[in-house]
Enzyme design. Structure first.
Site, PDB file in Angstrom:
ATOM      1  N   ASP A  67      26.108  18.501  47.551  1.00  0.00           N
ATOM      2  CA  ASP A  67      27.059  19.550  47.188  1.00  0.00           C
ATOM      3  C   ASP A  67      27.481  19.351  45.734  1.00  0.00           C
ATOM      4  O   ASP A  67      28.667  19.328  45.407  1.00  0.00           O
ATOM      5  CB  ASP A  67      28.279  19.542  48.124  1.00  0.00           C
ATOM      6  N   ASP A 213      40.585  18.576  44.952  1.00  0.00           N
ATOM      7  CA  ASP A 213      39.713  19.521  45.641  1.00  0.00           C
ATOM      8  C   ASP A 213      40.171  19.795  47.069  1.00  0.00           C
ATOM      9  O   ASP A 213      40.570  18.879  47.793  1.00  0.00           O
ATOM     10  CB  ASP A 213      38.299  18.907  45.679  1.00  0.00           C
ATOM     11  N   GLU A 255      43.621  22.696  44.166  1.00  0.00           N
ATOM     12  CA  GLU A 255      42.688  23.752  44.531  1.00  0.00           C
ATOM     13  C   GLU A 255      43.001  24.159  45.971  1.00  0.00           C
ATOM     14  O   GLU A 255      42.512  23.564  46.937  1.00  0.00           O
ATOM     15  CB  GLU A 255      41.235  23.280  44.431  1.00  0.00           C
TER      16      GLU A 255
HETATM   17  O1  LIG Z   1      34.023  19.993  48.325  1.00  0.00           O
HETATM   18  C1  LIG Z   1      33.649  21.153  49.059  1.00  0.00           C
HETATM   19  C2  LIG Z   1      33.869  22.356  48.212  1.00  0.00           C
HETATM   20  O2  LIG Z   1      35.208  22.241  47.753  1.00  0.00           O
HETATM   21  C3  LIG Z   1      35.577  23.185  46.805  1.00  0.00           C
HETATM   22  O3  LIG Z   1      35.462  24.378  47.511  1.00  0.00           O
HETATM   23  C4  LIG Z   1      36.167  25.448  47.256  1.00  0.00           C
HETATM   24  O4  LIG Z   1      35.188  26.407  47.074  1.00  0.00           O
HETATM   25  C5  LIG Z   1      34.724  27.073  48.192  1.00  0.00           C
HETATM   26  C6  LIG Z   1      33.656  28.030  47.796  1.00  0.00           C
HETATM   27  O5  LIG Z   1      32.531  27.433  47.236  1.00  0.00           O
HETATM   28  C7  LIG Z   1      35.900  27.796  48.744  1.00  0.00           C
HETATM   29  O6  LIG Z   1      35.472  28.646  49.757  1.00  0.00           O
HETATM   30  C8  LIG Z   1      36.912  26.794  49.258  1.00  0.00           C
HETATM   31  O7  LIG Z   1      38.086  27.460  49.688  1.00  0.00           O
HETATM   32  C9  LIG Z   1      37.302  25.839  48.198  1.00  0.00           C
HETATM   33  O8  LIG Z   1      37.951  24.722  48.730  1.00  0.00           O
HETATM   34  C10 LIG Z   1      34.693  23.031  45.575  1.00  0.00           C
HETATM   35  O9  LIG Z   1      35.157  23.845  44.526  1.00  0.00           O
HETATM   36  C11 LIG Z   1      33.271  23.360  45.974  1.00  0.00           C
HETATM   37  O10 LIG Z   1      32.399  23.288  44.868  1.00  0.00           O
HETATM   38  C12 LIG Z   1      32.858  22.394  47.053  1.00  0.00           C
HETATM   39  O11 LIG Z   1      31.614  22.776  47.545  1.00  0.00           O
END
Ligand SMILES: OC[C@H]1O[C@H](O[C@H]2O[C@H](CO)[C@@H](O)[C@H](O)[C@H]2O)[C@H](O)[C@@H](O)[C@@H]1O
Ligand SMILES: [Ca+2]
Length: 558
Positions: A67, A213, A255
């Site tokens: 990922d 994150d 986030e």
């Molecule tokens: O680590 C897992 C993911 O965490 C983040 O995700 C966020 O992005 C998602 C969409 O790609 C979104 O649907 C979710 O609500 C967020 O938490 C990170 O930015 C991702 O890259 C990562 O895969």
């Protein structure tokens, strides 16, 4: 080089412009086709010249990269492709010497399945000698895989359940994202301590903070959505206490892809704070929606819906990032509209969003790119630019997952766009080479030599924003008008009032603005200093070209 250390002000983040980048795809220092810290260090003068204040680096940790690094295998290391810890220290020192701050990405919710903790956890709750396996309880397990059925699946394109059976262990483990990313068990205080240990490790090295994150998902409880639970907030407040107590002036950015009422909880309170900043996810898709609808009502409605934040709090705003343009924070009808408007090719859709970069989303239309940037930089919040959008880079739909928007930075028209001395097919992702968005045409060097380029325009806007603190600190007031295609608002800070007028329509528009609160004042353009007619008692008439905007200062008596 002068030693321009970052400003010592504790609330520096309120006036900062952020720049998000991936070390892996920004600049390759050793010619192996993979970006690295020495390469990034060599490009710091570019970033300083652009006029950003803080770099947000995507995960740099050792990882199997299932990922793009959000699957961490060691919180205390650097992925060997990106360099060494010494390279990181040199980079951080050089960034600080140029007045640039740096935040990292703390992936709290889960680790990689390759993390030694998970590998140890798979041995089951009890070790062969009968002693308890302390690592088993680092993760969330079930014998049936039926619990927490009300939790939604986030990666809808690839996952069918939040539980996966681990054959070695004979039990199911919980994962909100890919099955290669088992969720940590935050009910276990040792897990919280491990994460705090990782935070301390990097902050001790001088890092200026973290984007944290996927914070809504730390804790699971039966009969809930397993998002935004009070126990999750309690853990996040614990992180903040460590930062405030041991590292004052460092930043935590949440986030939390949530609606306004839920996301605001991640700021905590004046006396029990959580995050200094939270992403404003809900406003982002409405900027794009307003362009296609030629109606800005949804922007105003969602901004009006944002609750007040504590005095230390600041929103983070953005147009694009390394993920898909998420459509989680819109209604079903709005999502259908967005897919029809912005994802005509089925390959553009992923999960609940659209995997395209800014320039292609806007048909490579310079006026629309300027308009959205002008609104982004003027709305409340600290803007975060995504690398490459300042030169109008394109995307590559043939790459899997969200990787099409993560291609190498395009520095010049030479080999691999100046990203690497390696040939394009040897690069981590191939640089974009098509005639419209390829590095032969779209690159930093060409745009640095062209005073009319998008890059030069973005840099000038950042200068203007810095010269007018009301953009960072001003109160927001929407201005009523008789034309919803125009987004009109003021930002007021002390005696300074800025007026922003933006035409989201693809045709010229006339409107009458209610500027009755500013009678007697003279609007003057920030760029160029042109005077507009004095505001009178009558509605203020404006004529706007298609996708035109004005940044004005209201001068004179009130
Ligand atoms: O680590 C897992 C993911 O965490 C983040 O995700 C966020 O992005 C998602 C969409 O790609 C979104 O649907 C979710 O609500 C967020 O938490 C990170 O930015 C991702 O890259 C990562 O895969
Ligand atoms: Ca390299």
């Amino acid at each position: 080089m002068t030693q321009a250390q970052p400003s010592p002000q504790p609330e520096w983040y309120k006036s900062a412009v952020f720049y998000e980048l991936s070390v892996r795809t920004f600049a390759d220092g050793n010619g192996d086709g993979k970006g690295d810290f020495p390469g990034l260090t060599g490009r710091l003068d570019y970033l300083r010249g652009l006029g950003v204040d803080c770099l947000w680096l995507l995960p740099w940790y050792p990882s199997p990269l299932r990922d793009d690094g959000y699957d961490v295998a060691d919180y205390l290391g650097i992925h060997p492709d990106l360099g060494t810890l010494e390279d990181f220290k040199v980079f951080l020192r050089e960034a600080h010497a140029r007045g640039l701050r740096v935040i990292g990405d703390l992936v709290t919710n889960h680790t990689s399945a390759d993390h030694p903790w998970f590998q140890a956890a798979r041995r089951g709750p009890t070790l062969p000698d009968g002693s308890p396996n302390e690592y088993h309880d680092y993760y969330v397990w079930s014998d049936t895989g039926t619990e927490y059925a009300d939790a939604r699946i986030i990666f809808t394109d690839t996952e069918t359940s939040n539980w996966t059976l681990d054959e070695a262990c004979g039990r199911y483990y919980w994962h909100r994202f890919f099955s290669s990313q088992p969720d940590l068990n935050f009910d276990n205080p040792r897990v919280v301590e491990e994460l705090i240990g990782a935070l301390r490790f990097w902050l001790d090295l001088g890092l200026d903070g973290f984007r944290v994150d996927a914070v809504p998902y730390l804790i699971e409880r039966e009969d809930t959505s397993c998002e935004n639970l009070p126990e999750t907030h309690a853990i996040l407040r614990q992180l903040r206490r460590v930062v405030d107590g041991e590292y004052p002036g460092r930043l935590l950015l949440a986030e939390a892809n949530q609606w306004p009422e839920e996301v605001v909880e991640y700021f905590g309170t004046e006396t029990d704070p959580e995050f200094h900043m939270c992403f404003n996810f809900p406003v982002m898709p409405r900027l794009y929606m307003s362009l296609k609808r030629e109606d800005t009502t949804s922007i105003r409605e969602i901004m009006d819906r944002l609750p007040a934040v504590p005095s230390f709090g600041q929103w983070a705003t953005f147009l694009r990032n390394h993920d898909e343009l998420t459509l989680e924070m819109v209604t079903d009808d709005e999502r259908a509209f967005m897919y029809a408007a912005y994802a005509p090719d089925h390959r553009m859709k992923i999960n609940v969003g659209i995997r395209r970069r800014l320039a292609p989303l806007l048909d490579n239309d310079r006026r629309r790119m300027e308009l959205l940037h002008a609104v982004l930089l003027a709305l409340p919040g600290s803007p975060i630019l995504y690398y490459g959008d300042e030169i109008g880079m394109g995307d590559n739909l043939t790459l899997s997952d969200r990787n099409g928007v993560r291609t190498p930075m395009q520095w010049n028209a030479g080999t691999s766009g100046g990203f690497s001395s390696a040939q394009p097919d040897q690069c981590f992702y191939p640089p974009i080479g098509d005639p419209v968005y390829g590095y032969g045409r779209v690159n930093v060097t060409a745009q640095e030599q062209d005073p009319g380029s998008l890059l030069k325009w973005v840099s000038r806007q950042l200068d203007l924003r810095r010269a007018h603190p009301a953009f960072a600190h001003g109160d927001l007031t929407f201005v009523d008008s008789d034309n919803p295609a125009l987004l009109t608002f003021t930002r007021q800070h002390g005696d300074d009032t800025l007026l922003v007028v933006a035409n989201f329509a693809a045709s010229a528009q006339a409107a009458n603005l209610d500027l009755s609160a500013h009678v007697g004042r003279v609007p003057i353009t920030l760029a160029g200093g042109s005077r507009f007619p004095t505001v009178g008692e009558e509605p203020y008439p404006v004529l706007m070209g298609k996708h035109e905007y004005y940044w004005l200062k209201l001068t004179g008596v009130r």
